[in-house]
Enzyme design. Sequence first.
Site, short mmCIF file in Angstrom:
data_model
loop_
_atom_site.label_atom_id
_atom_site.label_comp_id
_atom_site.label_asym_id
_atom_site.label_seq_id
_atom_site.Cartn_x
_atom_site.Cartn_y
_atom_site.Cartn_z
N LYS A 1 -5.65 -1.80 -2.71
CA LYS A 1 -6.79 -1.60 -1.79
C LYS A 1 -7.51 -2.93 -1.56
O LYS A 1 -7.91 -3.25 -0.44
CB LYS A 1 -7.78 -0.59 -2.38
CG LYS A 1 -7.28 0.85 -2.38
CD LYS A 1 -7.89 1.68 -1.25
CE LYS A 1 -7.26 3.06 -1.23
NZ LYS A 1 -7.58 3.87 -0.08
N ASP B 1 -9.49 7.35 -6.18
CA ASP B 1 -8.50 8.17 -6.87
C ASP B 1 -8.95 8.68 -8.24
O ASP B 1 -8.18 8.69 -9.22
CB ASP B 1 -7.15 7.43 -6.94
CG ASP B 1 -6.49 7.36 -5.56
OD1 ASP B 1 -7.14 7.76 -4.56
OD2 ASP B 1 -5.35 6.90 -5.47
N TYR C 1 0.87 -1.18 0.00
CA TYR C 1 0.00 0.00 0.00
C TYR C 1 0.90 1.23 0.00
O TYR C 1 2.08 1.14 -0.39
CB TYR C 1 -0.89 -0.12 1.26
CG TYR C 1 -2.05 0.84 1.36
CD1 TYR C 1 -2.97 0.97 0.31
CD2 TYR C 1 -2.24 1.60 2.51
CE1 TYR C 1 -4.03 1.86 0.42
CE2 TYR C 1 -3.30 2.47 2.62
CZ TYR C 1 -4.19 2.60 1.57
OH TYR C 1 -5.25 3.47 1.68
N ASP D 1 -13.67 6.73 -0.49
CA ASP D 1 -12.95 7.04 0.75
C ASP D 1 -11.99 8.21 0.59
O ASP D 1 -11.31 8.59 1.54
CB ASP D 1 -12.25 5.79 1.31
CG ASP D 1 -11.13 5.30 0.42
OD1 ASP D 1 -10.90 5.88 -0.65
OD2 ASP D 1 -10.46 4.31 0.81
N ASP D 2 -11.92 8.78 -0.61
CA ASP D 2 -11.17 10.02 -0.77
C ASP D 2 -12.03 11.23 -0.39
O ASP D 2 -11.52 12.32 -0.15
CB ASP D 2 -10.68 10.18 -2.21
CG ASP D 2 -9.73 9.06 -2.60
OD1 ASP D 2 -8.84 8.74 -1.79
OD2 ASP D 2 -9.90 8.50 -3.69
N1 LIG Z 1 -4.49 9.78 4.30
C1 LIG Z 1 -5.53 9.36 3.61
O1 LIG Z 1 -6.17 8.38 3.95
C2 LIG Z 1 -5.92 10.10 2.39
C3 LIG Z 1 -5.02 10.92 1.77
N2 LIG Z 1 -5.36 11.58 0.63
C4 LIG Z 1 -4.33 12.40 0.00
O2 LIG Z 1 -4.75 13.74 -0.04
C5 LIG Z 1 -4.16 14.38 -1.16
C6 LIG Z 1 -5.21 15.19 -1.88
O3 LIG Z 1 -6.22 14.34 -2.36
P1 LIG Z 1 -7.57 14.97 -2.96
O4 LIG Z 1 -8.18 15.93 -2.01
O5 LIG Z 1 -8.38 13.84 -3.42
O6 LIG Z 1 -6.97 15.76 -4.22
P2 LIG Z 1 -7.62 16.93 -5.01
O7 LIG Z 1 -6.91 16.99 -6.30
O8 LIG Z 1 -9.10 16.79 -5.01
O9 LIG Z 1 -7.27 18.24 -4.15
C7 LIG Z 1 -5.98 18.77 -4.03
C8 LIG Z 1 -6.10 20.17 -3.49
O10 LIG Z 1 -4.81 20.61 -3.16
C9 LIG Z 1 -4.58 21.89 -3.76
N3 LIG Z 1 -3.17 22.03 -4.03
C10 LIG Z 1 -2.38 21.29 -4.82
N4 LIG Z 1 -1.12 21.73 -4.78
C11 LIG Z 1 -1.10 22.78 -3.93
C12 LIG Z 1 -0.09 23.66 -3.45
N5 LIG Z 1 1.17 23.54 -3.83
N6 LIG Z 1 -0.46 24.62 -2.59
C13 LIG Z 1 -1.73 24.77 -2.19
N7 LIG Z 1 -2.73 23.95 -2.58
C14 LIG Z 1 -2.40 22.98 -3.45
C15 LIG Z 1 -5.43 21.88 -5.01
O11 LIG Z 1 -5.65 23.21 -5.41
P3 LIG Z 1 -6.54 23.59 -6.69
O12 LIG Z 1 -7.93 23.22 -6.33
O13 LIG Z 1 -6.36 25.06 -6.80
O14 LIG Z 1 -5.99 22.82 -7.82
C16 LIG Z 1 -6.67 21.16 -4.50
O15 LIG Z 1 -7.51 22.05 -3.85
C17 LIG Z 1 -3.52 13.29 -1.99
O16 LIG Z 1 -2.13 13.31 -1.80
C18 LIG Z 1 -4.06 12.01 -1.41
O17 LIG Z 1 -3.10 10.96 -1.47
C19 LIG Z 1 -6.59 11.45 0.08
C20 LIG Z 1 -7.51 10.63 0.65
C21 LIG Z 1 -7.26 9.89 1.85
C1 LIG Z 2 -5.15 6.74 0.95
C2 LIG Z 2 -5.84 7.21 -0.23
O1 LIG Z 2 -6.91 6.73 -0.56
C3 LIG Z 2 -5.23 8.23 -1.03
O2 LIG Z 2 -4.18 8.73 -0.66
O3 LIG Z 2 -5.81 8.59 -2.05
MG LIG Z 3 -7.45 7.29 -2.56
#
Ligand SMILES: NC(=O)C1=CN([C@@H]2O[C@H](COP(=O)(O)OP(=O)(O)OC[C@H]3O[C@@H](n4cnc5c(N)ncnc54)[C@H](OP(=O)(O)O)[C@@H]3O)[C@@H](O)[C@H]2O)C=CC1
Ligand SMILES: CC(=O)C(=O)O
Ligand SMILES: [Mg+2]
Length: 648
Positions: A269, A342, A198, A364-365
Amino acid sequence: MALIGNSFKLHQNNSLSGISKMTQSQSLRVSIHLPKVVAMMNSNTRLERNFSVSVESVVNELNAPTAVEVVDPTSKQHPTAVGGGVEDVYGEDTATDEQFDTPWSVSVASGYSLLRNPRHNKGLAFSEKERDAHYISGLLPPVVVDQDLQVKKMMANIRQYVVPLHKYQAMMDLQEKNERLFYKLLIENVEELLPIVYTPTVGEACQKYGCIFKRPQGLFISLKDKGKILEILKNWPEKDIQVIVVTDGERILGLGDLGCQGMGIPVGKLSLYTALGGIRPSLCLPITIDVGTNNDKLLNDEFYIGLRQKRAKGQEYAELMNEFMSAVKQSYGEKVLVQFEDFANHNAFDLLAKYSSTHLVFNDDIQHQWFFRGLISALKLVGGSLADHRFLFLGAGEAGTGIAELIALEISKQTKVPLEETRKKVWLVDSKGLIIKSRLDSLQHFKKPWAHEHEPVKELLDAVKTIRPTVLIGSSGAGQTFTKEVIEAMSSLNKKPVILALSNPTSQSECTAEQAYNWSQGRAIFASGSPFAPVEYSGKIYVSGQSNNAYIFPGLGLGLIMSGAIHVHDDMLLAASEALAEQVTQEHLDNGLIYPPFTNIRKISAHIAAKVATKAYELGLASRLPQPENLVAYAESCMYSPSYRNYC
Ligand SMILES: NC(=O)C1=CN([C@@H]2O[C@H](COP(=O)(O)OP(=O)(O)OC[C@H]3O[C@@H](n4cnc5c(N)ncnc54)[C@H](OP(=O)(O)O)[C@@H]3O)[C@@H](O)[C@H]2O)C=CC1
Ligand SMILES: CC(=O)C(=O)O
Ligand SMILES: [Mg+2]
């Protein structure tokens, strides 16, 4: 359905191979689900037609009707009815009632092909009796070892590799050779192997998936398959599927658009659904929808394995997804769980909203109730109620806005202050800076509720200084964005700054554990999406928590399946996160851990599954009746065991 013991195979085109090797004295068991056969005979589909021919063919070819034993596995007397006896007619543990919806294609493995069949292969653990009975004597060296010794040996092998991707490849090779050994290894060494199968290693595996792809681990459905998706689903060897994890590869962890190579994520997953949640591997189906990629590097890579075109969007995209979702329901029924994984946020929110009312789906995102509970644990260490805190997110996408909404909802519930007001406790920064009212017109719909009155602020550091958050959450997918200055600013504002760097994989984490503890002089309450090794600061060891949805989806899936849930309700997600929170002890908190260790994850999953199932029954969304009395015990009894079966 698999049969062990004869060199004989029924193919989907009705041909029989290896039949001449059989003698009349050899008995062949054909185990079928009788009600299903009746349905098959009334139907015209390819496989179903084949089945009726197949049984006749077996009988005719053998010219020994008594050699074919047709067993109704629903019969209480059937030796494999529940819990997996020594006999393994289905070829794997058969713990849930769903077991009887077995596939109807017959494959018989023995001899050399038995050793190459990952579901049944036991390698050197085949006993002498089994080797004699199944034509494998001589194909293996004489020694017979037990599964525990095999685990020990494989772990020694894996530990020899220094490069995590090599460990990943060794694990994938094992999964393709000996599935039970793979799962036993993973279950018994979960803390060590989770970061391999993972995040973070799976991220690198996706980046290099084109080169490391060897054998099918899931289904690839591309734009070229439009109009034929139902047929493509039939090519997967298992017919009874209960969990699908599907991606279109556009937002793979924080690594961006990896197109078709995102397949590593559904595969990873689903291996956790089995190892952590106890769902049988045969019930799980990883799928990648290939609609092209906007990643020029991949498009120009001669070894890229996906469609070489820019991503389809709009109607073309929607139609393919729609056909896929319909085909899934038609093939596997209403109760197949589809986890969207994703997808980029411009599709993810819409897909979840569109299919929530017609399918058993979740994402789950976006749906982060589990995270919220971790936050509550963190706040126990800091003090104050939720409403006393101010939250700042870096990243306003699926994860950021999903979690932000949960926080605002809970504060509203606790304080009776309207949601519109409680949202003002939560601020988000995206790639263009702080989300504020003056940007409203240009914001995506999911960001609009977070546009508060404020002067424009471009940089995170300035946002920290002006918003003065007590909790800083990274959900940006942008590594190293919690700089020394940012963490020092958080530490100057708070005695115990809560810093949660959720982005995956490790390279995209907003900061490392070491940075968080060093730059806050050991005062940060820190957790991260991908794991970090313990850190020593000023003579004290700090163990950070892993804030990852892997805690929740395996148990959630088990709870949905065992209750026969027909919809995923928010209250079920809340129940799952409450069950997780209950597993965090005072001792964990005293050690700075806001999530329990993964070591006991199967126990945790059983509790989560039980809470989810209880909620499903309460809400009238469970279809599996009567409700078992002790749902935790029932969940445990449903879990897949990777122990070898006895084939004699
Ligand atoms: N720990 C866990 O279980 C989980 C972790 N994640 C992680 O969270 C992260 C984001 O996922 P997700 O929300 O789906 O992605 P999205 O693409 O939906 O959102 C990313 C956000 O980050 C912003 N962003 C990107 N780069 C920058 C930067 N340099 N400075 C400021 N803002 C920035 C984007 O801005 P803009 O909108 O302007 O493009 C956007 O708003 C991923 O790395 C994912 O792996 C996700 C789900 C679960
Ligand atoms: C953990 C997860 O689902 C992600 O980083 O997108
Ligand atoms: Mg994910």
